[in-house]
Design a protein around this motif. Structure first.
Motif, mmCIF file in Angstrom:
data_model
loop_
_atom_site.group_PDB
_atom_site.id
_atom_site.type_symbol
_atom_site.label_atom_id
_atom_site.label_comp_id
_atom_site.label_asym_id
_atom_site.label_seq_id
_atom_site.Cartn_x
_atom_site.Cartn_y
_atom_site.Cartn_z
ATOM 1 N N GLY A 249 45.737 15.127 74.387
ATOM 2 C CA GLY A 249 44.728 16.315 74.345
ATOM 3 C C GLY A 249 44.989 17.355 75.497
ATOM 4 N N SER A 250 43.905 17.866 76.009
ATOM 5 C CA SER A 250 43.928 19.186 76.890
ATOM 6 C C SER A 250 43.662 18.640 78.236
ATOM 7 N N GLY A 251 43.559 17.355 79.018
ATOM 8 C CA GLY A 251 43.476 17.041 80.014
ATOM 9 C C GLY A 251 44.126 17.578 81.298
ATOM 10 N N GLN A 252 45.541 17.810 80.900
ATOM 11 C CA GLN A 252 46.409 18.233 82.033
ATOM 12 C C GLN A 252 46.211 19.731 82.222
ATOM 13 N N GLU A 253 45.607 20.293 80.886
ATOM 14 C CA GLU A 253 45.730 21.790 80.972
ATOM 15 C C GLU A 253 44.298 22.258 81.805
ATOM 16 N N VAL A 254 43.422 21.374 81.904
ATOM 17 C CA VAL A 254 42.117 22.030 82.351
ATOM 18 C C VAL A 254 41.837 21.275 83.728
ATOM 19 N N GLU A 255 42.829 20.420 84.371
ATOM 20 C CA GLU A 255 42.416 19.831 85.567
ATOM 21 C C GLU A 255 42.210 20.791 86.644
ATOM 22 N N PRO A 256 41.401 20.445 87.413
ATOM 23 C CA PRO A 256 40.840 19.247 87.945
ATOM 24 C C PRO A 256 39.580 19.191 87.148
ATOM 25 N N TRP A 257 39.172 19.831 86.217
ATOM 26 C CA TRP A 257 37.906 19.610 85.499
ATOM 27 C C TRP A 257 37.982 18.795 84.465
ATOM 28 N N LYS A 258 36.866 18.037 84.100
ATOM 29 C CA LYS A 258 36.819 16.871 83.263
ATOM 30 C C LYS A 258 35.899 17.136 82.136
ATOM 31 N N ASN A 259 35.033 18.336 82.085
ATOM 32 C CA ASN A 259 34.082 18.278 81.115
ATOM 33 C C ASN A 259 34.609 19.261 79.868
ATOM 34 N N TYR A 260 35.494 18.535 79.173
ATOM 35 C CA TYR A 260 36.110 19.215 77.996
ATOM 36 C C TYR A 260 35.922 18.293 76.772
ATOM 37 N N VAL A 261 36.368 18.745 75.643
ATOM 38 C CA VAL A 261 36.347 17.735 74.518
ATOM 39 C C VAL A 261 37.435 18.567 73.459
ATOM 40 N N ASP A 262 38.331 17.799 73.034
ATOM 41 C CA ASP A 262 39.403 18.059 72.099
ATOM 42 C C ASP A 262 38.755 17.756 70.746
ATOM 43 N N VAL A 263 38.903 18.514 69.636
ATOM 44 C CA VAL A 263 38.519 18.279 68.524
ATOM 45 C C VAL A 263 39.453 18.774 67.509
ATOM 46 N N GLU A 264 39.484 18.425 66.050
ATOM 47 C CA GLU A 264 40.335 19.118 65.125
ATOM 48 C C GLU A 264 39.619 19.233 64.027
ATOM 49 N N GLU A 265 39.861 20.558 63.446
ATOM 50 C CA GLU A 265 39.232 20.877 62.152
ATOM 51 C C GLU A 265 39.276 20.170 60.825
ATOM 52 N N ILE A 266 38.436 19.980 60.094
ATOM 53 C CA ILE A 266 38.333 19.119 59.043
ATOM 54 C C ILE A 266 38.344 20.240 57.929
ATOM 55 N N GLN A 267 39.414 20.729 57.200
ATOM 56 C CA GLN A 267 39.261 21.679 56.257
ATOM 57 C C GLN A 267 39.340 21.061 54.933
ATOM 58 N N ARG A 268 38.370 21.669 54.003
ATOM 59 C CA ARG A 268 38.694 21.164 52.884
ATOM 60 C C ARG A 268 39.693 22.298 51.755
ATOM 61 N N SER A 269 40.184 21.815 50.825
ATOM 62 C CA SER A 269 40.874 22.752 49.819
ATOM 63 C C SER A 269 40.351 24.063 49.880
ATOM 64 N N ASN A 270 41.382 25.018 50.103
ATOM 65 C CA ASN A 270 40.882 26.322 50.141
ATOM 66 C C ASN A 270 40.035 27.047 51.114
ATOM 67 N N SER A 271 39.527 26.066 51.789
ATOM 68 C CA SER A 271 38.620 26.397 53.016
ATOM 69 C C SER A 271 39.268 27.269 54.183
ATOM 70 N N LYS A 272 38.305 27.949 54.894
ATOM 71 C CA LYS A 272 38.962 28.709 56.104
ATOM 72 C C LYS A 272 39.115 27.955 57.385
ATOM 73 N N SER A 273 39.974 28.254 58.318
ATOM 74 C CA SER A 273 40.132 27.788 59.325
ATOM 75 C C SER A 273 38.870 28.294 60.296
ATOM 76 N N TRP A 274 38.915 27.568 61.340
ATOM 77 C CA TRP A 274 37.768 27.844 62.317
ATOM 78 C C TRP A 274 37.828 29.397 62.632
ATOM 79 N N TRP A 275 38.944 30.003 63.083
ATOM 80 C CA TRP A 275 38.887 31.268 63.338
ATOM 81 C C TRP A 275 38.941 32.039 62.616
ATOM 82 N N GLU A 276 39.114 31.796 61.208
ATOM 83 C CA GLU A 276 38.948 32.773 60.171
ATOM 84 C C GLU A 276 37.775 32.747 59.805
#
Length: 325
Positions: A249-276
């Motif tokens: 995940g993103s631990g090293q990228e946001v150090e020294p802060w710890k209040n973060y969460v890594d998530v992954e999209e769950i896309q169904r067929s023909n569905s849009k991405s989060w940013w779309e």
């Protein structure tokens, strides 16, 4: 009732910010500027919905005023002296006429009268309105927003249908999308983007993609939020199938802060991405208020000075004092 609940949701986090000395008293003024137009709009919509509800039986050949008139006559001083059997027969006669208008014999596409009534009924149901968007208040308004209105009720729905159109624009409610926690087991249930908003404490949410420039914004946002004594959580949304296999995940990228969460999209067929869904690119940044509404969104490429921009954003939202020039 919904309007009242939304009012409380809007006001609670603002009062909390004041009690924590994290905002200027001017933040409370945004309660009226944001919610009063919604209350007026919802009141007008309720009246229109009532009229629309009354237009449904009228479109089907049933006049509600006839039954109401009969009911009033029966309950009048004159009607009360009539035998109860007569009163019952009168009401039953009116109801039987109404039921006849709804029979399959009348209400079908092969019957010209029934077909016409069904067409009118579909037109009524297609006038639905869903959602609203704040255009100014405790948020950073769109730079290209030229309207002088304080609320936009047409931004989140398509006229002529009930299709909700999500948006990542400031003032909109955070769109829903199913996500998977990066370190979750396969058996764990998915969560919604709306579940990322804390219900236990006053906390802003910054949503980014796993890009170097986005992480730069996150670290700056953490620092500014810490200075202003408000809590911030960063959510990194990975495209489906792009998350690292070791769940590092993103631990090293946001150090020294710890209040973060890594998530992954769950896309169904023909569905849009989060940013779309948000009508943005994956170089977008979205800051969400504690009441689920987006306070700021932008494309990283449009930010010239990250520190100044992030400080400006929190200043505009909270009415706080800038920490640097």
């Amino acid at each position: 009732m919904n309007t009242g609940i939304q009012d409380a949701h809007n006001l609670a986090w603002k009062i909390s910010c004041l009690l924590k000395d994290a905002a200027s008293p001017s933040l409370i003024k945004t309660y009226e500027s944001e919610r009063r137009p919604i209350a007026i709009s919802n009141t007008a919509l309720s009246v229109n919905n009532f009229k629309a509800a009354m237009s449904v039986p009228a479109a089907l050949g049933i006049d509600p005023t006839v039954a109401n008139t009969v009911h009033q006559v029966i309950n009048s001083s004159f009607g009360s002296i009539l035998p109860s059997t007569f009163q019952k027969a009168a009401l039953e006669g009116i109801f039987s006429i109404g039921r006849a208008q709804l029979s399959d014999f009348v209400l079908n596409e092969n019957n010209p009268l029934g077909s016409s009534r069904l067409a009118r009924l579909r037109a009524i149901f297609d006038e639905g309105k869903i959602g609203f968007r704040y255009l100014k208040g405790a948020l950073v308004a769109d730079s290209d927003n030229e309207t002088q209105e304080t609320v936009e009720t047409a931004a989140t729905y398509k006229r002529g249908s009930r299709d909700y159109v999500p948006s990542g624009k400031p003032g909109s409610r955070l769109p829903h999308m199913q996500l998977r926690m990066l370190n979750a087991s396969e058996n764990e249930d998915s969560i919604s983007t709306l579940d990322l908003i804390s219900v236990e404490k006053l906390e802003f949410l910054l949503i980014i993609a796993p890009l170097k420039d986005s992480y730069d914004v996150a670290r700056v946002a953490f620092k500014v939020a810490e200075t202003l004594r408000v809590s911030l959580k960063v959510c990194v949304i990975w495209a489906q199938g792009s998350a690292p296999a070791d769940a590092s995940g993103s631990g090293q990228e946001v150090e020294p802060w710890k209040n973060y969460v890594d998530v992954e999209e769950i896309q169904r067929s023909n569905s849009k991405s989060w940013w779309e869904v948000c009508q943005m690119s994956n170089r977008g940044v979205i800051l969400v208020r504690p009441d689920d509404h987006i306070a700021w969104s932008t494309e990283i490429d449009s930010v010239e000075n990250i520190v100044q921009q992030v400080e400006r954003v929190f200043f505009l939202i909270l009415g706080a004092v800038r920490t640097s020039s």
